[in-house]
Motif scaffolding. Structure first.
Motif, PDB file in Angstrom:
ATOM      1  N   VAL A 299      63.312  26.626  72.469  1.00 47.79           N
ATOM      2  CA  VAL A 299      63.009  26.410  73.878  1.00 47.79           C
ATOM      3  C   VAL A 299      61.535  26.075  74.080  1.00 47.79           C
ATOM      4  CG1 VAL A 299      62.995  27.477  76.175  1.00 47.79           C
ATOM      5  CG2 VAL A 299      64.904  27.901  74.600  1.00 47.79           C
ATOM      6  N   GLY A 300      60.675  26.717  73.310  1.00 50.25           N
ATOM      7  CA  GLY A 300      59.240  26.475  73.430  1.00 50.25           C
ATOM      8  C   GLY A 300      58.857  25.038  73.121  1.00 50.25           C
ATOM      9  N   TYR A 301      59.577  24.413  72.195  1.00 53.61           N
ATOM     10  CA  TYR A 301      59.277  23.032  71.836  1.00 53.61           C
ATOM     11  C   TYR A 301      59.702  22.082  72.955  1.00 53.61           C
ATOM     12  CZ  TYR A 301      58.214  24.853  67.244  1.00 53.61           C
ATOM     13  OH  TYR A 301      57.644  25.555  66.217  1.00 53.61           O
ATOM     14  N   HIS A 302      60.805  22.407  73.600  1.00 57.66           N
ATOM     15  CA  HIS A 302      61.219  21.607  74.750  1.00 57.66           C
ATOM     16  C   HIS A 302      60.181  21.726  75.870  1.00 57.66           C
ATOM     17  CE1 HIS A 302      65.212  20.073  73.758  1.00 57.66           C
ATOM     18  NE2 HIS A 302      65.416  21.187  73.079  1.00 57.66           N
ATOM     19  N   GLY A 303      59.601  22.913  76.008  1.00 57.76           N
ATOM     20  CA  GLY A 303      58.583  23.114  77.031  1.00 57.76           C
ATOM     21  C   GLY A 303      57.281  22.392  76.727  1.00 57.76           C
ATOM     22  N   ARG A 304      56.911  22.332  75.447  1.00 53.68           N
ATOM     23  CA  ARG A 304      55.653  21.689  75.044  1.00 53.68           C
ATOM     24  C   ARG A 304      55.759  20.170  75.049  1.00 53.68           C
ATOM     25  NH1 ARG A 304      54.190  24.034  69.313  1.00 53.68           N
ATOM     26  NH2 ARG A 304      52.537  22.457  69.463  1.00 53.68           N
ATOM     27  N   PHE A 305      56.929  19.662  74.682  1.00 54.46           N
ATOM     28  CA  PHE A 305      57.077  18.224  74.509  1.00 54.46           C
ATOM     29  C   PHE A 305      58.126  17.686  75.483  1.00 54.46           C
ATOM     30  CE2 PHE A 305      55.984  20.071  70.305  1.00 54.46           C
ATOM     31  CZ  PHE A 305      54.677  19.603  70.244  1.00 54.46           C
ATOM     32  N   THR A 306      57.711  17.565  76.728  1.00 56.92           N
ATOM     33  CA  THR A 306      58.632  17.110  77.767  1.00 56.92           C
ATOM     34  C   THR A 306      58.797  15.592  77.762  1.00 56.92           C
ATOM     35  OG1 THR A 306      56.797  17.083  79.343  1.00 56.92           O
ATOM     36  CG2 THR A 306      58.141  19.092  79.253  1.00 56.92           C
ATOM     37  N   ASP A 307      57.831  14.887  77.178  1.00 58.31           N
ATOM     38  CA  ASP A 307      57.968  13.441  77.040  1.00 58.31           C
ATOM     39  C   ASP A 307      58.929  13.146  75.888  1.00 58.31           C
ATOM     40  OD1 ASP A 307      56.880  10.559  77.445  1.00 58.31           O
ATOM     41  OD2 ASP A 307      56.696  10.933  75.294  1.00 58.31           O
ATOM     42  N   PRO A 308      59.964  12.330  76.119  1.00 57.95           N
ATOM     43  CA  PRO A 308      60.982  12.106  75.076  1.00 57.95           C
ATOM     44  C   PRO A 308      60.430  11.578  73.761  1.00 57.95           C
ATOM     45  CG  PRO A 308      61.778  11.326  77.200  1.00 57.95           C
ATOM     46  CD  PRO A 308      60.327  11.671  77.390  1.00 57.95           C
ATOM     47  N   VAL A 309      59.450  10.663  73.807  1.00 54.56           N
ATOM     48  CA  VAL A 309      58.918  10.104  72.559  1.00 54.56           C
ATOM     49  C   VAL A 309      58.094  11.143  71.806  1.00 54.56           C
ATOM     50  CG1 VAL A 309      57.433   8.329  71.546  1.00 54.56           C
ATOM     51  CG2 VAL A 309      59.000   7.734  73.406  1.00 54.56           C
ATOM     52  N   ARG A 310      57.297  11.935  72.523  1.00 55.38           N
ATOM     53  CA  ARG A 310      56.558  13.006  71.846  1.00 55.38           C
ATOM     54  C   ARG A 310      57.513  14.034  71.257  1.00 55.38           C
ATOM     55  NH1 ARG A 310      51.335  14.039  72.023  1.00 55.38           N
ATOM     56  NH2 ARG A 310      51.508  16.272  72.366  1.00 55.38           N
ATOM     57  N   PHE A 311      58.602  14.314  71.952  1.00 51.98           N
ATOM     58  CA  PHE A 311      59.620  15.204  71.390  1.00 51.98           C
ATOM     59  C   PHE A 311      60.189  14.580  70.115  1.00 51.98           C
ATOM     60  CE2 PHE A 311      63.700  17.321  70.965  1.00 51.98           C
ATOM     61  CZ  PHE A 311      63.409  18.634  71.328  1.00 51.98           C
ATOM     62  N   GLY A 312      60.401  13.274  70.146  1.00 51.77           N
ATOM     63  CA  GLY A 312      60.874  12.583  68.949  1.00 51.77           C
ATOM     64  C   GLY A 312      59.885  12.673  67.803  1.00 51.77           C
ATOM     65  N   GLU A 313      58.584  12.609  68.119  1.00 52.36           N
ATOM     66  CA  GLU A 313      57.561  12.764  67.086  1.00 52.36           C
ATOM     67  C   GLU A 313      57.637  14.154  66.457  1.00 52.36           C
ATOM     68  OE1 GLU A 313      53.587  11.641  68.146  1.00 52.36           O
ATOM     69  OE2 GLU A 313      54.310  10.217  69.625  1.00 52.36           O
ATOM     70  N   MET A 314      57.849  15.166  67.303  1.00 51.28           N
ATOM     71  CA  MET A 314      57.990  16.523  66.792  1.00 51.28           C
ATOM     72  C   MET A 314      59.201  16.620  65.869  1.00 51.28           C
ATOM     73  SD  MET A 314      60.082  19.384  67.292  1.00 51.28           S
ATOM     74  CE  MET A 314      60.774  19.132  68.925  1.00 51.28           C
ATOM     75  N   LEU A 315      60.308  15.985  66.268  1.00 50.72           N
ATOM     76  CA  LEU A 315      61.520  16.011  65.438  1.00 50.72           C
ATOM     77  C   LEU A 315      61.258  15.394  64.065  1.00 50.72           C
ATOM     78  CD1 LEU A 315      64.271  14.929  68.008  1.00 50.72           C
ATOM     79  CD2 LEU A 315      63.794  17.240  67.165  1.00 50.72           C
TER      80      LEU A 315
END
Length: 254
Positions: free
Chosen positions: A142-158
């Motif tokens: 859940v914390g990662y969803h909170g930190r990376f709300t921009d879809p592309v940045r979330f993709g970078e985290m993935l």
């Protein structure tokens, strides 16, 4: 021979296999049999998503509801119930260089990712790359969803998490996929009729998008992967051996 191999399926929720929300237990059982044939020990390791607490009771309930407990008893493979985890460093991470990972993943000699072909309301498509987000335990996600709300940045985290998990092989369960408002109960089961495997997670996801006619430019993790030079950005450059993508494509995938 002698290795302990973590099989990492997609067990988002405790739902019946026919709903196509989870990797089918028959696929896991077949891979476990091949691992044993090679002389290694297979163990299913997963931390379900969607706000499920990373605790033995909840994980075992998901195993039972998804048919994994029955399959494990019938086909003789281990289901992990170790809920320990620790923070690890990933110096090569471009966006995230420290995250929490389940101990049985860290203790394994190797990982095989057993992903599910599904749509995703936030990431458009969830496949070989995003499946590895599940090595992060329970509510920690859940914390990662909170930190990376921009879809592309979330993709970078993935991409960073997937690079750390670094499975030897990814096997996509697309016998029955999920279309519509996935990755959970908002989606609808869609028979697709194939399995797809490879060592390149990004290539697998590109091939799946080609098959479903999903614009790869709309899939944040693939946009991020192109920016990192992990693929050309031209979907036509990725094809499949055996049956070519052109013969697998569906016309009206939702």
């Amino acid at each position: 021979p002698g290795e302990r191999i973590a099989l990492k399926p997609n067990l988002l929720l405790g739902t019946a296999p026919e709903l196509a929300i989870t990797t089918h237990p028959a696929v896991v059982a077949a891979v476990a049999a091949e691992v044993r044939e090679a002389g290694a020990h297979p163990v299913v390791v997963e931390s379900p998503g969607s706000g499920i607490v990373h605790a033995k009771t909840f994980i075992d309930r998901v195993y039972r509801k998804t048919g994994y407990r029955e399959a494990a008893e019938s086909y003789g493979f281990e289901l992990n119930l170790d809920t320990g985890y620790e923070a690890v460093s990933h110096p090569d991470g471009r966006l995230v260089r420290r995250f929490e990972v389940m101990n049985p993943i860290l203790a394994a000699d190797g990982v095989i990712s057993l992903c599910k072909f599904k749509t995703h309301t936030f990431q458009i498509f969830t496949g070989a790359t995003k499946n590895l987000f599940g090595v992060i335990p329970g509510l920690n996600k859940v914390g990662y969803h909170g930190r990376f709300t921009d879809p592309v940045r979330f993709g970078e985290m993935l991409l960073d998490v997937a690079a750390f998990a670094n499975p030897r092989l990814s096997i996509m369960d697309a016998v029955v996929g999920l279309e519509g408002k996935g990755p959970g109960t908002g989606g609808k089961a869609r028979p697709l009729g194939f399995l797809l495997a490879g060592t390149d997670r990004v290539a697998i996801d590109v091939a799946c998008c080609r098959i479903a006619r999903i614009d790869t430019g709309a899939v944040p993790v693939l946009v991020a992967a192109h920016e990192r030079g992990l693929w050309s950005g031209r979907a036509a450059d990725v094809d499949t051996l055996g049956v070519p993508v052109a013969d697998l494509q569906v016309q009206d995938f939702v």
